[in-house]
Design a protein around this motif. Sequence first.
Motif, PDB file in Angstrom:
ATOM      1  N   TYR A 121      44.658  37.991  60.763  1.00  0.00           N
ATOM      2  CA  TYR A 121      44.669  38.849  59.212  1.00  0.00           C
ATOM      3  C   TYR A 121      44.170  40.200  59.511  1.00  0.00           C
ATOM      4  O   TYR A 121      43.346  40.578  60.402  1.00  0.00           O
ATOM      5  CB  TYR A 121      43.966  38.016  58.290  1.00  0.00           C
ATOM      6  N   PRO A 124      39.686  43.903  56.459  1.00  0.00           N
ATOM      7  CA  PRO A 124      39.707  44.686  55.122  1.00  0.00           C
ATOM      8  C   PRO A 124      39.194  45.908  55.433  1.00  0.00           C
ATOM      9  O   PRO A 124      39.635  46.881  54.758  1.00  0.00           O
ATOM     10  CB  PRO A 124      38.868  43.745  54.101  1.00  0.00           C
ATOM     11  N   PHE A 125      37.957  46.164  56.381  1.00  0.00           N
ATOM     12  CA  PHE A 125      37.264  47.237  56.503  1.00  0.00           C
ATOM     13  C   PHE A 125      38.147  48.285  57.596  1.00  0.00           C
ATOM     14  O   PHE A 125      37.771  49.441  57.500  1.00  0.00           O
ATOM     15  CB  PHE A 125      36.019  46.949  57.135  1.00  0.00           C
TER      16      PHE A 125
ATOM     17  N   ALA B   9      35.579  38.003  53.204  1.00  0.00           N
ATOM     18  CA  ALA B   9      34.807  39.546  53.448  1.00  0.00           C
ATOM     19  C   ALA B   9      35.849  40.302  52.653  1.00  0.00           C
ATOM     20  O   ALA B   9      36.990  40.106  52.181  1.00  0.00           O
ATOM     21  CB  ALA B   9      35.360  39.790  54.841  1.00  0.00           C
ATOM     22  N   TYR B  10      35.294  41.313  52.050  1.00  0.00           N
ATOM     23  CA  TYR B  10      35.983  42.301  51.416  1.00  0.00           C
ATOM     24  C   TYR B  10      35.190  43.728  51.372  1.00  0.00           C
ATOM     25  O   TYR B  10      34.018  43.835  51.620  1.00  0.00           O
ATOM     26  CB  TYR B  10      35.952  42.001  49.816  1.00  0.00           C
ATOM     27  N   ASP B  11      36.231  44.484  51.356  1.00  0.00           N
ATOM     28  CA  ASP B  11      35.604  46.024  51.072  1.00  0.00           C
ATOM     29  C   ASP B  11      35.475  46.389  49.741  1.00  0.00           C
ATOM     30  O   ASP B  11      36.680  46.110  48.957  1.00  0.00           O
ATOM     31  CB  ASP B  11      37.001  46.795  51.920  1.00  0.00           C
ATOM     32  N   GLN B  14      37.128  49.685  46.407  1.00  0.00           N
ATOM     33  CA  GLN B  14      37.977  49.800  45.261  1.00  0.00           C
ATOM     34  C   GLN B  14      38.098  48.579  44.246  1.00  0.00           C
ATOM     35  O   GLN B  14      38.937  48.487  43.610  1.00  0.00           O
ATOM     36  CB  GLN B  14      39.446  49.862  45.751  1.00  0.00           C
ATOM     37  N   HIS B  58      29.871  45.709  49.822  1.00  0.00           N
ATOM     38  CA  HIS B  58      30.929  45.123  50.552  1.00  0.00           C
ATOM     39  C   HIS B  58      30.389  43.528  50.856  1.00  0.00           C
ATOM     40  O   HIS B  58      29.047  43.423  50.713  1.00  0.00           O
ATOM     41  CB  HIS B  58      31.201  45.777  51.926  1.00  0.00           C
ATOM     42  N   ALA B  59      31.240  42.772  51.439  1.00  0.00           N
ATOM     43  CA  ALA B  59      30.774  41.453  51.864  1.00  0.00           C
ATOM     44  C   ALA B  59      31.346  41.030  53.168  1.00  0.00           C
ATOM     45  O   ALA B  59      32.771  41.494  53.570  1.00  0.00           O
ATOM     46  CB  ALA B  59      31.243  40.362  50.951  1.00  0.00           C
ATOM     47  N   TYR B  60      30.644  40.663  53.984  1.00  0.00           N
ATOM     48  CA  TYR B  60      31.485  39.976  55.294  1.00  0.00           C
ATOM     49  C   TYR B  60      31.417  38.547  55.185  1.00  0.00           C
ATOM     50  O   TYR B  60      32.229  37.756  55.554  1.00  0.00           O
ATOM     51  CB  TYR B  60      30.132  40.150  56.537  1.00  0.00           C
ATOM     52  N   LEU B  78      43.748  28.305  52.761  1.00  0.00           N
ATOM     53  CA  LEU B  78      43.061  29.487  53.385  1.00  0.00           C
ATOM     54  C   LEU B  78      44.393  30.410  53.591  1.00  0.00           C
ATOM     55  O   LEU B  78      44.694  31.687  53.254  1.00  0.00           O
ATOM     56  CB  LEU B  78      42.624  29.160  54.736  1.00  0.00           C
ATOM     57  N   LYS B  79      45.447  29.733  54.052  1.00  0.00           N
ATOM     58  CA  LYS B  79      46.626  30.591  54.234  1.00  0.00           C
ATOM     59  C   LYS B  79      47.336  30.850  52.856  1.00  0.00           C
ATOM     60  O   LYS B  79      47.910  32.191  52.929  1.00  0.00           O
ATOM     61  CB  LYS B  79      47.746  29.726  55.234  1.00  0.00           C
ATOM     62  N   ASN B  82      45.288  33.912  51.581  1.00  0.00           N
ATOM     63  CA  ASN B  82      45.344  35.139  52.324  1.00  0.00           C
ATOM     64  C   ASN B  82      47.002  35.812  52.223  1.00  0.00           C
ATOM     65  O   ASN B  82      46.972  37.021  52.307  1.00  0.00           O
ATOM     66  CB  ASN B  82      45.042  34.980  53.803  1.00  0.00           C
ATOM     67  N   LEU B  87      44.903  43.551  50.562  1.00  0.00           N
ATOM     68  CA  LEU B  87      44.277  43.720  51.866  1.00  0.00           C
ATOM     69  C   LEU B  87      43.031  43.912  51.856  1.00  0.00           C
ATOM     70  O   LEU B  87      42.545  43.895  53.005  1.00  0.00           O
ATOM     71  CB  LEU B  87      45.187  44.773  52.574  1.00  0.00           C
ATOM     72  N   ASP B  88      42.563  44.327  50.921  1.00  0.00           N
ATOM     73  CA  ASP B  88      41.050  44.318  50.965  1.00  0.00           C
ATOM     74  C   ASP B  88      39.921  43.290  50.580  1.00  0.00           C
ATOM     75  O   ASP B  88      38.733  43.370  50.614  1.00  0.00           O
ATOM     76  CB  ASP B  88      40.307  45.622  49.954  1.00  0.00           C
ATOM     77  N   VAL B  90      39.675  39.430  52.367  1.00  0.00           N
ATOM     78  CA  VAL B  90      40.225  38.098  53.276  1.00  0.00           C
ATOM     79  C   VAL B  90      39.382  36.869  53.220  1.00  0.00           C
ATOM     80  O   VAL B  90      38.202  36.943  53.198  1.00  0.00           O
ATOM     81  CB  VAL B  90      40.506  38.804  54.875  1.00  0.00           C
ATOM     82  N   PHE B 128      32.551  55.659  52.561  1.00  0.00           N
ATOM     83  CA  PHE B 128      32.474  54.406  51.757  1.00  0.00           C
ATOM     84  C   PHE B 128      31.921  53.256  52.260  1.00  0.00           C
ATOM     85  O   PHE B 128      31.728  52.231  51.829  1.00  0.00           O
ATOM     86  CB  PHE B 128      33.962  54.058  51.556  1.00  0.00           C
TER      87      PHE B 128
END
Lengths: 255, 255
Positions: A121, A124-125, B9-11, B14, B58-60, B78-79, B82, B87-88, B90, B128
């Motif tokens: 995948y 995201p970062f 995880a997310y950026d 946005q 953010h989050a890991y 999970l699949k 995703n 894309l920001d 996962v 960012f």
Amino acid sequence: MVRYKVTLAYDGTQFAGFQLQLKQRTVQGVIEKAIKTIAKSPTRLVVNGSGRTDAGVHAYGQVVHFDFPFMMPATAMLKALNSLLPLDVVVKDCQIATADFHARYDTTGKRYVYRVSRGYYTNPFRRFYTGHWKYALDVSKMEAAIGDYIGTHDFSSFAASGGSIQNKVRTIFAASVSEDPHNGELVFEFYGDGFLYNMVRIMVGVVLEIGNGRRPLHDILRLYEVKDRTQARYTAPASGLYLKKVYYGDGPADQ
Amino acid sequence: MVRYKVTLAYDGTQFAGFQLQLKQRTVQGVIEKAIKTIAKSPTRLVVNGSGRTDAGVHAYGQVVHFDFPFMMPATAMLKALNSLLPLDVVVKDCQIATADFHARYDTTGKRYVYRVSRGYYTNPFRRFYTGHWKYALDVSKMEAAIGDYIGTHDFSSFAASGGSIQNKVRTIFAASVSEDPHNGELVFEFYGDGFLYNMVRIMVGVVLEIGNGRRPLHDILRLYEVKDRTQARYTAPASGLYLKKVYYGDGPADQ
């Protein structure tokens, strides 16, 4: 008029490329706006770049020149620009140039970096800062193949259609691929006397396909012969590409 | 209904934060939309997070749970997620949880990272993803000061107004600051049983001010005593903050 030579870094994500376009946010546009403000000029002051970068392409060291209506110390110009420019562009260096310096015509070489993140995948970062490849790769095979770019070759198979330049012969002084020990990304680096439209992104695509076994090890040599863009199908995305350095007679190839 | 525990995880750049908001793009919103699509559910399926993160944070390893109307293997979930998520965000891990698991109420600790970039100008590529500090810093002083956070303390001086929680006592198991050898960024890390609103960003701000000499070395001890938010003025920006891990009885403090 005083001519300034300015070195810029920018995050290309939110730009519609380098070149000025009507109603689009471009790197050239935001710099021209800033120098117009500094000069309090009623008319446009033209910025000349070393070359264009596409939408989403980044720079660590793009070079531009412009003529400014009055004398300002270079450090004052650097500070004034950085105080006015948006946060995705930063001036790294500013010098007063001779009146005949030209950011585009005087280049003797350019260095590009291309970063590829791996894993199934997208991270995201890293989605705006790398290309992404989720398939298997044999890095030692890629290291062996990429050497075929070094030297003087006809890069017709590696030029996107749309370019107006007839002569497709370019010299590559250095080409390498390695894994970034920090995050596992693949880092391609190319140093040459000039690059055709989309050439780096196509060069990266061919090496990735060799690394995956979709092309034979020395397919690059065959691509030089066939001079056919349709044979190098995959263009790696803009997000992984960085213009790292522009040379003006100061590169290793110029010594 | 089947309960799923999902690690994300997310950026945060946005997103208008984690929590669902009308007409705003939120992490909770995009996940709820995805599971509604997978379930072909006509009604909302509620996602519960371990806690909120603010806009730009953010989050890991954020953790959420939700109840799903039918059984799907965790890997298929999970699949499916995703393939539908933007894309920001996962999904890094997905498990079927017991019916009494709760992503928020069952937490035993959280680990946050805060990244600070230095240098006079903001790095365009990190704007960012870090906070930015352009003033002098004595890192060894910061390393000495940050130890004052470890232990059980009343964090009233470190909680932004607006929180509804009355009990401001929290236990910090680990707190550290170091320089990332890769890029020179300062990396703060905090592991505790819970954090008040904006607490990590205020904790970072205080340590930066100690590192710059604006506060005495052990000012943190004084802040515990005064219990006054206005004394810890600077809240480091959201862009540098990462929720790294959420613990459910599986942390070192739980052994």
